[in-house]
Design a protein around this motif. Structure first.
Motif, PDB file in Angstrom:
ATOM      1  N   PRO A  70      41.540  37.764  42.754  1.00 35.57           N
ATOM      2  CA  PRO A  70      40.737  38.263  41.637  1.00 35.57           C
ATOM      3  C   PRO A  70      40.250  37.176  40.692  1.00 35.57           C
ATOM      4  N   VAL A  71      40.840  36.003  40.755  1.00 39.33           N
ATOM      5  CA  VAL A  71      40.459  34.919  39.856  1.00 39.33           C
ATOM      6  C   VAL A  71      40.537  33.604  40.611  1.00 39.33           C
ATOM      7  N   THR A  72      39.630  32.671  40.288  1.00 37.68           N
ATOM      8  CA  THR A  72      39.705  31.307  40.812  1.00 37.68           C
ATOM      9  C   THR A  72      40.434  30.461  39.782  1.00 37.68           C
ATOM     10  N   PRO A  73      41.699  30.124  40.033  1.00 44.87           N
ATOM     11  CA  PRO A  73      42.481  29.474  38.986  1.00 44.87           C
ATOM     12  C   PRO A  73      42.101  28.026  38.740  1.00 44.87           C
ATOM     13  N   ILE A 108      46.032  29.316  47.174  1.00 45.12           N
ATOM     14  CA  ILE A 108      45.748  30.700  46.772  1.00 45.12           C
ATOM     15  C   ILE A 108      44.852  31.380  47.805  1.00 45.12           C
ATOM     16  N   VAL A 109      45.288  32.578  48.234  1.00 48.02           N
ATOM     17  CA  VAL A 109      44.518  33.385  49.183  1.00 48.02           C
ATOM     18  C   VAL A 109      44.539  34.836  48.710  1.00 48.02           C
ATOM     19  N   GLY A 110      43.823  35.685  49.415  1.00 48.91           N
ATOM     20  CA  GLY A 110      43.720  37.083  49.039  1.00 48.91           C
ATOM     21  C   GLY A 110      44.978  37.879  49.331  1.00 48.91           C
ATOM     22  N   PRO A 111      45.002  39.126  48.865  1.00 47.27           N
ATOM     23  CA  PRO A 111      46.215  39.942  48.946  1.00 47.27           C
ATOM     24  C   PRO A 111      46.587  40.394  50.348  1.00 47.27           C
ATOM     25  N   GLY A 150      44.623  39.319  31.971  1.00 49.59           N
ATOM     26  CA  GLY A 150      45.138  40.405  32.781  1.00 49.59           C
ATOM     27  C   GLY A 150      46.343  39.981  33.587  1.00 49.59           C
ATOM     28  N   LEU A 151      46.887  40.951  34.309  1.00 49.41           N
ATOM     29  CA  LEU A 151      48.068  40.745  35.141  1.00 49.41           C
ATOM     30  C   LEU A 151      47.712  41.061  36.585  1.00 49.41           C
ATOM     31  N   THR A 152      48.278  40.287  37.511  1.00 46.80           N
ATOM     32  CA  THR A 152      48.103  40.559  38.920  1.00 46.80           C
ATOM     33  C   THR A 152      49.433  40.296  39.624  1.00 46.80           C
ATOM     34  N   ALA A 153      49.445  40.486  40.930  1.00 47.28           N
ATOM     35  CA  ALA A 153      50.661  40.278  41.712  1.00 47.28           C
ATOM     36  C   ALA A 153      50.506  39.039  42.568  1.00 47.28           C
ATOM     37  N   GLY A 154      51.616  38.364  42.834  1.00 47.16           N
ATOM     38  CA  GLY A 154      51.560  37.167  43.657  1.00 47.16           C
ATOM     39  C   GLY A 154      52.788  37.020  44.536  1.00 47.16           C
ATOM     40  N   GLN A 155      52.628  36.262  45.608  1.00 45.22           N
ATOM     41  CA  GLN A 155      53.735  35.864  46.460  1.00 45.22           C
ATOM     42  C   GLN A 155      53.849  34.344  46.399  1.00 45.22           C
ATOM     43  N   ASP A 156      55.010  33.882  45.939  1.00 48.83           N
ATOM     44  CA  ASP A 156      55.279  32.449  45.881  1.00 48.83           C
ATOM     45  C   ASP A 156      55.988  32.056  47.169  1.00 48.83           C
ATOM     46  N   TYR A 180      50.044  29.820  51.062  1.00 44.78           N
ATOM     47  CA  TYR A 180      51.341  30.138  50.466  1.00 44.78           C
ATOM     48  C   TYR A 180      51.232  30.723  49.056  1.00 44.78           C
ATOM     49  N   GLY A 181      50.040  31.247  48.711  1.00 45.01           N
ATOM     50  CA  GLY A 181      49.873  31.867  47.395  1.00 45.01           C
ATOM     51  C   GLY A 181      49.031  33.133  47.419  1.00 45.01           C
ATOM     52  N   PRO A 182      49.415  34.173  48.183  1.00 48.14           N
ATOM     53  CA  PRO A 182      48.673  35.437  48.133  1.00 48.14           C
ATOM     54  C   PRO A 182      48.616  35.989  46.714  1.00 48.14           C
TER      55      PRO A 182
END
Length: 278
Positions: A70-73, A108-111, A150-156, A180-182
């Protein structure tokens, strides 16, 4: 009121409670950009458009859609050992200040992206991820939520062998392999939650729940983390913070991800990440 945002096939979209999405550029006849990075700079436009969804026809459902981060960090911060039960299972000392490392943005990749395993020691960590909307330096904890977009979900996802290959450990490399960063599936403004400081988060591997906690169990709260980071450097729009993971990760038990495993991670009010290991 606020917004629930998604990046569908590279286009700015809003999402309703049923999981249907609405293409922002098309629903506004071109008045709003299709570029997610442009749209996320105008919160008033997003909130106003979210309020119109009941009068609009959805363009599709998120289920099966090409959902991207959702965002390009700009910067990707992460906080380790931020749940007491995870500290205990890791057999480490409770930190007295936030233990901060970075995940390089290239991970970072998609969900729903596949996770490309590159070793036999890959581990999972479900996390709440905070996206900064209004930057600043020396932000007081009492004002920190005013700076959250905003808030989103991530996998570290973490390669434990690489992480601990050196002394002291290099967390950054071990957690930054490609894929390694969905992140996702939606970015939800704080006002959409009854209490954004107390959200359920879970992680299941092949349907078996391994992690199950609430964000209110953090040692250092979201506000604490923003205050701490901004005391060191100026935070900017697009910076994101992986806020830590609860207990139940595989490493302490020697249970690592295998090809074919499916990681299902969920944060209350945000949605689900489904990542297949290859």
């Amino acid at each position: 009121m606020g917004f629930r945002f998604a990046n569908v096939a590279g286009r700015s979209s809003l999402v309703d409670d049923a999981g249907d999405y609405y293409d922002l550029e098309r629903m506004t006849d071109g008045a709003v950009s299709s570029d997610p990075d442009v749209v996320l700079a105008d919160l008033d436009v997003l909130t106003a458009a979210q309020g119109r969804l009941d009068d609009m026809t959805p363009f599709g459902t998120l289920d099966g859609a090409d959902i991207r981060p959702p965002v390009t960090p700009r910067n990707v911060f992460a906080v380790g050992l931020n749940y007491a039960d995870h500290v205990a299972e890791s057999k480490m000392d409770v930190p007295t200040t936030p233990l901060v490392f970075t995940k390089f943005p290239s991970c970072i990749v998609g969900p729903n992206a596949d996770v490309e395993l590159r070793s036999e020691h890959a581990d999972y960590e479900v996390e709440l991820v905070v996206v900064i909307g209004r930057g600043g330096r020396d932000i007081d904890a009492a004002d920190a939520w005013d700076h959250v977009l905003g808030l989103t979900a991530g996998q570290d996802i973490s390669d434990r062998a690489l992480q601990f290959a050196a002394k002291p450990p290099h967390f950054d490399l071990g957690k930054s392999r490609d894929t390694y960063g969905p992140l996702g599936p939606t970015l939800v403004s704080p006002g959409m939650f009854a209490d954004p400081t107390d959200l359920a988060l879970t992680c299941a591997i092949n349907g078996e729940v391994r992690q199950n906690s609430r964000t209110s169990n953090m040692i250092f709260s979201v506000a604490d983390q923003i205050a701490y980071l901004s005391s060191i450097m100026t935070l900017a729009p697009g910076d994101i913070i992986f806020t830590g993971t609860p207990d139940g990760v595989g490493g302490p038990n020697g249970i690592f991800l295998q090809p074919g495993d499916v990681i299902t991670s969920e944060v209350e009010g945000i949605g689900t990440l489904t990542n297949r290991c290859i």
